[in-house]
Motif scaffolding. Structure first.
Motif, PDB file in Angstrom:
ATOM      1  N   LEU A  56       1.097  -1.104  -0.046  1.00 16.68           N
ATOM      2  CA  LEU A  56      -0.076  -0.073   0.091  1.00 16.68           C
ATOM      3  C   LEU A  56       0.880   1.316   0.081  1.00 16.68           C
ATOM      4  CD1 LEU A  56      -2.859  -1.191   2.582  1.00 16.68           C
ATOM      5  CD2 LEU A  56      -3.016  -1.032   0.001  1.00 16.68           C
ATOM      6  N   GLU A  57       1.864   1.237   0.875  1.00 19.83           N
ATOM      7  CA  GLU A  57       2.650   2.244   0.929  1.00 19.83           C
ATOM      8  C   GLU A  57       3.418   2.522  -0.554  1.00 19.83           C
ATOM      9  OE1 GLU A  57       5.586   2.037   4.334  1.00 19.83           O
ATOM     10  OE2 GLU A  57       4.059   2.879   5.490  1.00 19.83           O
ATOM     11  N   ASP A  58       3.975   1.524  -1.162  1.00 17.30           N
ATOM     12  CA  ASP A  58       4.863   1.491  -2.462  1.00 17.30           C
ATOM     13  C   ASP A  58       3.555   2.131  -3.410  1.00 17.30           C
ATOM     14  OD1 ASP A  58       7.004   0.904  -4.156  1.00 17.30           O
ATOM     15  OD2 ASP A  58       5.676  -0.344  -4.959  1.00 17.30           O
ATOM     16  N   MET A  59       2.432   1.756  -3.507  1.00 18.08           N
ATOM     17  CA  MET A  59       1.583   2.132  -4.501  1.00 18.08           C
ATOM     18  C   MET A  59       0.770   3.513  -4.082  1.00 18.08           C
ATOM     19  SD  MET A  59       0.005  -1.677  -5.529  1.00 18.08           S
ATOM     20  CE  MET A  59      -0.807  -1.015  -7.265  1.00 18.08           C
ATOM     21  N   LYS A  60       1.176   4.006  -2.979  1.00 18.64           N
ATOM     22  CA  LYS A  60       0.488   5.121  -2.217  1.00 18.64           C
ATOM     23  C   LYS A  60      -0.849   5.035  -2.225  1.00 18.64           C
ATOM     24  CE  LYS A  60       4.403   8.189  -3.755  1.00 18.64           C
ATOM     25  NZ  LYS A  60       5.337   7.200  -4.089  1.00 18.64           N
ATOM     26  N   LEU A  61      -1.298   3.983  -1.782  1.00 18.49           N
ATOM     27  CA  LEU A  61      -2.905   3.835  -1.407  1.00 18.49           C
ATOM     28  C   LEU A  61      -3.117   3.788   0.264  1.00 18.49           C
ATOM     29  CD1 LEU A  61      -3.414   0.670  -3.680  1.00 18.49           C
ATOM     30  CD2 LEU A  61      -3.807   3.001  -4.380  1.00 18.49           C
ATOM     31  N   ASP A  62      -4.527   4.264   0.146  1.00 21.87           N
ATOM     32  CA  ASP A  62      -5.137   4.482   1.575  1.00 21.87           C
ATOM     33  C   ASP A  62      -4.204   5.139   2.311  1.00 21.87           C
ATOM     34  OD1 ASP A  62      -6.759   3.986   3.743  1.00 21.87           O
ATOM     35  OD2 ASP A  62      -5.580   2.187   4.595  1.00 21.87           O
ATOM     36  N   GLU A  73      -9.183   3.180  -6.074  1.00 19.51           N
ATOM     37  CA  GLU A  73      -7.860   2.587  -5.138  1.00 19.51           C
ATOM     38  C   GLU A  73      -8.004   1.003  -5.567  1.00 19.51           C
ATOM     39  OE1 GLU A  73      -6.303   5.401  -1.860  1.00 19.51           O
ATOM     40  OE2 GLU A  73      -8.393   4.282  -1.422  1.00 19.51           O
ATOM     41  N   GLU A  74      -9.158   0.481  -5.420  1.00 12.35           N
ATOM     42  CA  GLU A  74      -9.117  -1.073  -5.613  1.00 12.35           C
ATOM     43  C   GLU A  74      -8.975  -1.413  -7.160  1.00 12.35           C
ATOM     44  OE1 GLU A  74     -12.920  -2.436  -4.384  1.00 12.35           O
ATOM     45  OE2 GLU A  74     -12.263  -2.654  -2.295  1.00 12.35           O
ATOM     46  N   ARG A  75      -9.443  -0.644  -8.013  1.00 15.32           N
ATOM     47  CA  ARG A  75      -8.951  -0.831  -9.407  1.00 15.32           C
ATOM     48  C   ARG A  75      -7.361  -0.615  -9.736  1.00 15.32           C
ATOM     49  NH1 ARG A  75     -13.934   1.870 -10.163  1.00 15.32           N
ATOM     50  NH2 ARG A  75     -12.857   4.181 -10.458  1.00 15.32           N
ATOM     51  N   VAL A 113      -8.657  -4.406   0.459  1.00 13.08           N
ATOM     52  CA  VAL A 113      -8.103  -4.386   1.786  1.00 13.08           C
ATOM     53  C   VAL A 113      -9.233  -4.855   2.898  1.00 13.08           C
ATOM     54  CG1 VAL A 113      -7.153  -3.133   3.599  1.00 13.08           C
ATOM     55  CG2 VAL A 113      -6.321  -2.705   1.331  1.00 13.08           C
ATOM     56  N   GLU A 114      -8.640  -5.770   3.824  1.00 13.89           N
ATOM     57  CA  GLU A 114      -9.608  -6.527   5.005  1.00 13.89           C
ATOM     58  C   GLU A 114      -8.714  -6.245   6.120  1.00 13.89           C
ATOM     59  OE1 GLU A 114     -11.291 -10.061   4.086  1.00 13.89           O
ATOM     60  OE2 GLU A 114     -12.297  -9.524   1.908  1.00 13.89           O
ATOM     61  N   ASP A 115      -9.296  -5.437   7.157  1.00 15.33           N
ATOM     62  CA  ASP A 115      -8.554  -5.316   8.322  1.00 15.33           C
ATOM     63  C   ASP A 115      -7.168  -5.212   8.102  1.00 15.33           C
ATOM     64  OD1 ASP A 115     -10.811  -5.880   9.846  1.00 15.33           O
ATOM     65  OD2 ASP A 115     -10.668  -8.169   9.573  1.00 15.33           O
ATOM     66  N   GLY A 116      -6.569  -4.187   7.386  1.00 13.24           N
ATOM     67  CA  GLY A 116      -5.491  -3.957   7.031  1.00 13.24           C
ATOM     68  C   GLY A 116      -4.329  -4.997   6.260  1.00 13.24           C
ATOM     69  N   ARG A 117      -5.178  -5.850   5.589  1.00 16.01           N
ATOM     70  CA  ARG A 117      -4.560  -6.811   4.942  1.00 16.01           C
ATOM     71  C   ARG A 117      -4.965  -6.716   3.361  1.00 16.01           C
ATOM     72  NH1 ARG A 117      -4.589 -12.500   7.850  1.00 16.01           N
ATOM     73  NH2 ARG A 117      -3.237 -12.908   6.195  1.00 16.01           N
TER      74      ARG A 117
END
Length: 215
Positions: A56-62, A73-75, A113-117
């Motif tokens: 997520l950090e690498d893709m700058k998501l959430d 973001e999901e797409r 993403v579910e519960d941070g995963r």
């Protein structure tokens, strides 16, 4: 399993790469037609919290860190783990009556993403169109054990209700003991990168067997 493996490796008197760096909780759906033929396998991968954070950090998501992705973001996330190199088997081995079943590359990918995963799904078709589901076996594993797969998410059969499913879990303690015994025979300066790394992944794999009566 992930905690047992990590604890064992940390206790070894040497540095080694022969242990998992990524942990994935796995689910499988076997799709069987009315003729008791396997046509598709749907795979679910739920990545561990640390690896999910890196992705997520690498893709700058959430960016608001609320653990929920927007549709856009999901797409954007979808497909990040389905760009496979030629020859990669998707860390899934399926056999029918003991014969390897060739599966297509990933289709119908989805990620969320579910519960941070990070949790992803993809569908794979039987390349021959279908194979008899009278004696299927499936194992999810990375033979190098860089990634550890645990079948902790649902495993289902979609199709005839008469299909039977059995699960055979590995002897984790016994396999860990064998790995430890092997690693302790190596010199502290032994370079696993320059030598043959034992392919132990299958030893830690859960086997799922599916049997659907022939029609």
């Amino acid at each position: 399993m992930r905690y047992l493996i990590t604890t064992l490796i940390l206790c070894l008197p040497m540095q080694t790469n022969a242990h998992p760096h990524v942990f994935i909780d796995t689910g499988l759906e076997f799709i069987v037609d009315d003729a008791s033929q396997l046509t598709h396998v749907r795979v679910t991968w739920a990545y561990d919290e640390f690896y999910s954070l890196l992705v997520l950090e690498d893709m700058k998501l959430d960016q608001d860190a609320d653990g929920v992705l927007t549709q856009s973001e999901e797409r954007f996330l979808t497909g990040f783990d389905t760009q496979w190199v030629e020859g990669y088997n998707g860390d899934l081995v399926v056999t029918a009556d003991g014969n390897p079943v060739a599966l297509s590359g990933p289709m119908e990918a989805h990620a969320t993403v579910e519960d941070g995963r990070v949790v992803t799904t993809h569908l794979r078709a039987v390349e021959a169109g279908a194979v008899p589901a009278t004696a299927l076996s499936a194992k999810a594993f990375d033979e190098t054990f860089y990634t550890a797969y645990e079948v902790t998410r649902p495993v289902t059969v979609t199709g005839p209700s008469a299909c039977r499913m059995d699960r055979f879990d590995p002897d984790i303690d016994g396999q860990l003991a064998q790995m430890q015994a092997f690693l302790l025979t190596l010199d502290a300066d032994y370079d696993l990168e320059e030598n043959d790394i034992p392919l132990v992944g299958e030893s830690f794999a859960t086997e799922i067997r599916v049997s659907c009566p022939a029609t």
